[in-house]
Design a protein around this motif. Structure first.
Motif, PDB file in Angstrom:
ATOM      1  N   PRO A 105      10.797  10.633   0.747  1.00  0.00           N
ATOM      2  CA  PRO A 105      11.314   9.541   1.580  1.00  0.00           C
ATOM      3  C   PRO A 105      11.232   9.810   3.080  1.00  0.00           C
ATOM      4  CG  PRO A 105      13.116  10.762   0.565  1.00  0.00           C
ATOM      5  CD  PRO A 105      11.852  11.257  -0.068  1.00  0.00           C
ATOM      6  N   GLN A 106      11.163  11.085   3.473  1.00  0.00           N
ATOM      7  CA  GLN A 106      11.108  11.406   4.899  1.00  0.00           C
ATOM      8  C   GLN A 106       9.832  10.865   5.537  1.00  0.00           C
ATOM      9  OE1 GLN A 106      12.008  15.497   5.919  1.00  0.00           O
ATOM     10  NE2 GLN A 106      10.838  15.386   7.834  1.00  0.00           N
ATOM     11  N   ARG A 107       8.697  10.948   4.819  1.00  0.00           N
ATOM     12  CA  ARG A 107       7.425  10.501   5.382  1.00  0.00           C
ATOM     13  C   ARG A 107       6.969   9.164   4.829  1.00  0.00           C
ATOM     14  NH1 ARG A 107       4.092  16.119   4.614  1.00  0.00           N
ATOM     15  NH2 ARG A 107       4.762  15.693   2.476  1.00  0.00           N
ATOM     16  N   ASP A 108       7.374   8.850   3.609  1.00  0.00           N
ATOM     17  CA  ASP A 108       6.891   7.615   2.980  1.00  0.00           C
ATOM     18  C   ASP A 108       7.762   6.425   3.376  1.00  0.00           C
ATOM     19  OD1 ASP A 108       4.732   8.837   1.893  1.00  0.00           O
ATOM     20  OD2 ASP A 108       5.567   9.021  -0.130  1.00  0.00           O
ATOM     21  N   THR A 109       7.436   5.876   4.533  1.00  0.00           N
ATOM     22  CA  THR A 109       8.131   4.690   5.028  1.00  0.00           C
ATOM     23  C   THR A 109       7.669   3.459   4.251  1.00  0.00           C
ATOM     24  OG1 THR A 109       6.396   4.282   6.656  1.00  0.00           O
ATOM     25  CG2 THR A 109       8.220   5.706   7.335  1.00  0.00           C
ATOM     26  N   VAL A 110       8.343   2.361   4.475  1.00  0.00           N
ATOM     27  CA  VAL A 110       7.960   1.097   3.845  1.00  0.00           C
ATOM     28  C   VAL A 110       6.503   0.758   4.183  1.00  0.00           C
ATOM     29  CG1 VAL A 110       8.337  -1.397   3.900  1.00  0.00           C
ATOM     30  CG2 VAL A 110      10.287   0.148   3.693  1.00  0.00           C
ATOM     31  N   THR A 111       6.128   0.910   5.443  1.00  0.00           N
ATOM     32  CA  THR A 111       4.761   0.597   5.878  1.00  0.00           C
ATOM     33  C   THR A 111       3.742   1.489   5.196  1.00  0.00           C
ATOM     34  OG1 THR A 111       5.545  -0.148   8.037  1.00  0.00           O
ATOM     35  CG2 THR A 111       3.222   0.438   7.863  1.00  0.00           C
ATOM     36  N   LYS A 112       4.051   2.782   5.115  1.00  0.00           N
ATOM     37  CA  LYS A 112       3.112   3.723   4.501  1.00  0.00           C
ATOM     38  C   LYS A 112       2.955   3.440   3.006  1.00  0.00           C
ATOM     39  CE  LYS A 112       1.809   8.557   4.975  1.00  0.00           C
ATOM     40  NZ  LYS A 112       2.231   9.891   5.472  1.00  0.00           N
ATOM     41  N   LEU A 113       4.054   3.116   2.351  1.00  0.00           N
ATOM     42  CA  LEU A 113       3.982   2.793   0.921  1.00  0.00           C
ATOM     43  C   LEU A 113       3.167   1.527   0.685  1.00  0.00           C
ATOM     44  CD1 LEU A 113       7.638   3.542  -0.272  1.00  0.00           C
ATOM     45  CD2 LEU A 113       5.577   4.860  -0.801  1.00  0.00           C
ATOM     46  N   LYS A 114       3.344   0.542   1.550  1.00  0.00           N
ATOM     47  CA  LYS A 114       2.593  -0.708   1.398  1.00  0.00           C
ATOM     48  C   LYS A 114       1.093  -0.464   1.593  1.00  0.00           C
ATOM     49  CE  LYS A 114       2.371  -5.561   2.792  1.00  0.00           C
ATOM     50  NZ  LYS A 114       0.905  -5.581   2.830  1.00  0.00           N
ATOM     51  N   ASP A 115       0.740   0.304   2.607  1.00  0.00           N
ATOM     52  CA  ASP A 115      -0.682   0.611   2.845  1.00  0.00           C
ATOM     53  C   ASP A 115      -1.281   1.355   1.656  1.00  0.00           C
ATOM     54  OD1 ASP A 115      -0.525  -0.574   5.318  1.00  0.00           O
ATOM     55  OD2 ASP A 115      -0.304   1.307   6.428  1.00  0.00           O
ATOM     56  N   TYR A 116      -0.507   2.253   1.082  1.00  0.00           N
ATOM     57  CA  TYR A 116      -0.977   3.046  -0.060  1.00  0.00           C
ATOM     58  C   TYR A 116      -1.214   2.150  -1.274  1.00  0.00           C
ATOM     59  CZ  TYR A 116      -1.341   7.488  -2.670  1.00  0.00           C
ATOM     60  OH  TYR A 116      -1.784   8.566  -3.407  1.00  0.00           O
ATOM     61  N   MET A 117      -0.283   1.248  -1.545  1.00  0.00           N
ATOM     62  CA  MET A 117      -0.443   0.339  -2.672  1.00  0.00           C
ATOM     63  C   MET A 117      -1.577  -0.659  -2.423  1.00  0.00           C
ATOM     64  SD  MET A 117       1.605   1.320  -5.035  1.00  0.00           S
ATOM     65  CE  MET A 117       1.260   2.972  -4.386  1.00  0.00           C
ATOM     66  N   ASP A 118      -1.692  -1.134  -1.193  1.00  0.00           N
ATOM     67  CA  ASP A 118      -2.770  -2.079  -0.874  1.00  0.00           C
ATOM     68  C   ASP A 118      -4.135  -1.436  -1.093  1.00  0.00           C
ATOM     69  OD1 ASP A 118      -0.971  -4.030  -0.250  1.00  0.00           O
ATOM     70  OD2 ASP A 118      -1.156  -3.817   1.933  1.00  0.00           O
ATOM     71  N   PHE A 119      -4.230  -0.136  -0.860  1.00  0.00           N
ATOM     72  CA  PHE A 119      -5.506   0.562  -1.052  1.00  0.00           C
ATOM     73  C   PHE A 119      -5.868   0.647  -2.535  1.00  0.00           C
ATOM     74  CE2 PHE A 119      -7.939   4.459  -1.848  1.00  0.00           C
ATOM     75  CZ  PHE A 119      -9.042   4.243  -1.024  1.00  0.00           C
ATOM     76  N   PHE A 120      -4.898   0.971  -3.387  1.00  0.00           N
ATOM     77  CA  PHE A 120      -5.172   1.143  -4.814  1.00  0.00           C
ATOM     78  C   PHE A 120      -5.047  -0.168  -5.584  1.00  0.00           C
ATOM     79  CE2 PHE A 120      -4.167   5.549  -3.634  1.00  0.00           C
ATOM     80  CZ  PHE A 120      -5.257   6.195  -4.195  1.00  0.00           C
ATOM     81  N   ASN A 121      -3.932  -0.840  -5.431  1.00  0.00           N
ATOM     82  CA  ASN A 121      -3.722  -2.124  -6.096  1.00  0.00           C
ATOM     83  C   ASN A 121      -2.465  -2.775  -5.524  1.00  0.00           C
ATOM     84  OD1 ASN A 121      -3.110  -4.268  -7.928  1.00  0.00           O
ATOM     85  ND2 ASN A 121      -4.374  -3.278  -9.474  1.00  0.00           N
ATOM     86  N   PRO A 122      -2.597  -3.864  -4.801  1.00  0.00           N
ATOM     87  CA  PRO A 122      -1.429  -4.515  -4.193  1.00  0.00           C
ATOM     88  C   PRO A 122      -0.428  -5.068  -5.211  1.00  0.00           C
ATOM     89  CG  PRO A 122      -3.396  -5.873  -3.926  1.00  0.00           C
ATOM     90  CD  PRO A 122      -3.852  -4.550  -4.446  1.00  0.00           C
ATOM     91  N   GLU A 123      -0.827  -5.150  -6.488  1.00  0.00           N
ATOM     92  CA  GLU A 123       0.108  -5.611  -7.508  1.00  0.00           C
ATOM     93  C   GLU A 123       1.068  -4.504  -7.943  1.00  0.00           C
ATOM     94  OE1 GLU A 123      -1.521  -7.727 -10.823  1.00  0.00           O
ATOM     95  OE2 GLU A 123      -3.096  -8.647  -9.609  1.00  0.00           O
ATOM     96  N   PHE A 124       0.738  -3.256  -7.615  1.00  0.00           N
ATOM     97  CA  PHE A 124       1.609  -2.145  -7.986  1.00  0.00           C
ATOM     98  C   PHE A 124       2.869  -2.167  -7.121  1.00  0.00           C
ATOM     99  CE2 PHE A 124      -1.898   0.932  -9.683  1.00  0.00           C
ATOM    100  CZ  PHE A 124      -2.233  -0.012 -10.635  1.00  0.00           C
ATOM    101  N   VAL A 125       3.929  -1.552  -7.651  1.00  0.00           N
ATOM    102  CA  VAL A 125       5.187  -1.438  -6.923  1.00  0.00           C
ATOM    103  C   VAL A 125       5.371   0.012  -6.484  1.00  0.00           C
ATOM    104  CG1 VAL A 125       7.686  -1.711  -7.034  1.00  0.00           C
ATOM    105  CG2 VAL A 125       6.213  -3.280  -8.300  1.00  0.00           C
ATOM    106  N   ALA A 126       5.678   0.212  -5.191  1.00  0.00           N
ATOM    107  CA  ALA A 126       5.992   1.546  -4.682  1.00  0.00           C
ATOM    108  C   ALA A 126       7.440   1.539  -4.229  1.00  0.00           C
ATOM    109  CB  ALA A 126       5.077   1.905  -3.523  1.00  0.00           C
ATOM    110  N   VAL A 127       8.204   2.524  -4.657  1.00  0.00           N
ATOM    111  CA  VAL A 127       9.630   2.577  -4.317  1.00  0.00           C
ATOM    112  C   VAL A 127      10.022   3.985  -3.888  1.00  0.00           C
ATOM    113  CG1 VAL A 127      10.227   0.709  -5.911  1.00  0.00           C
ATOM    114  CG2 VAL A 127      10.305   3.065  -6.706  1.00  0.00           C
TER     115      VAL A 127
END
Length: 209
Positions: free
Chosen positions: A110-132
């Motif tokens: 959680p220290q590095r994985d901000t909301v923005t970073k998680l969204k970019d990561y999911m958008d790269f692999f599959n925007p339908e996935f959920v990152a929490v």
């Protein structure tokens, strides 16, 4: 209709209902699975409160009504996470054919994985996935409950997170059904084959639907 006949029919209906109820309560026979461990009975997921890549609350209620396949990791992971996310992206179209289905990436950084970073990561692999993600006070008991673990290694900005490579399948009732585990092969790093993953999850969904 004569009274004795009515009574007999009523007793027959009651007996059939009792038999059906008894059958539903009986343990289901375990499946023969290629790369998964099926719990003898569905197990509850402990209460949790996390945040997804859109900044929205993600709780136990978010598991209701759909199958969920959970993978633990972090976006700075150099190997296991991108490899697994690629495999899940390939398997996802097959899995969602059978029932409502979501892939859940549970970040334990959680220290590095901000909301923005998680969204970019999911958008790269599959925007339908959920990152929490969430505070470690939420993540530690939840990962343990899901049959996984993680530890923080190193100091400074370049620390690493050692974490499980398994996945947990959760039913539309929010219960743990099985753990999908990497298999060891001679001369190879333990991994989960997509063909076996899809076959196991399909069999589990059919059984526990």
């Amino acid at each position: 209709m004569k009274k004795p006949i009515v009574i007999a029919i009523a007793m027959l209906i009651a007996s059939l209902g009792a038999i059906t109820a008894w059958q539903l309560q009986q343990p289901k026979a375990p499946l023969t699975l290629a790369t998964s461990f099926e719990f003898p009975t569905p197990q509850p997921v402990i209460p949790f409160a996390l945040t997804d890549q859109h900044g929205k609350a993600f709780t136990n209620q978010s598991l209701q009504g759909k199958w969920t396949l959970v993978f633990v990791g972090f976006t700075s992971c150099p190997d296991i996470c991108p490899t697994t996310m690629g495999k899940l992206s390939a398997a996802y179209p097959k899995l969602k054919k059978h029932a409502p289905f979501q892939i859940m990436f549970l970040s334990v950084d959680p220290q590095r994985d901000t909301v923005t970073k998680l969204k970019d990561y999911m958008d790269f692999f599959n925007p339908e996935f959920v990152a929490v993600t969430g505070e470690h006070t939420q993540l530690v008991p939840l990962t343990r409950n899901l049959g996984m673990a993680y530890t923080i290694n190193g100091e400074g900005e370049d620390y690493l997170v050692d974490h499980s490579a398994s996945m947990t399948l959760i039913s539309p009732q929010g219960q743990r059904i099985a753990i999908i585990k990497p298999k060891a092969e001679i001369g190879k790093i333990p991994h989960i084959k997509n063909k076996e993953l899809v076959a196991d999850v399909e069999a589990l969904m059919e059984k526990w639907n």
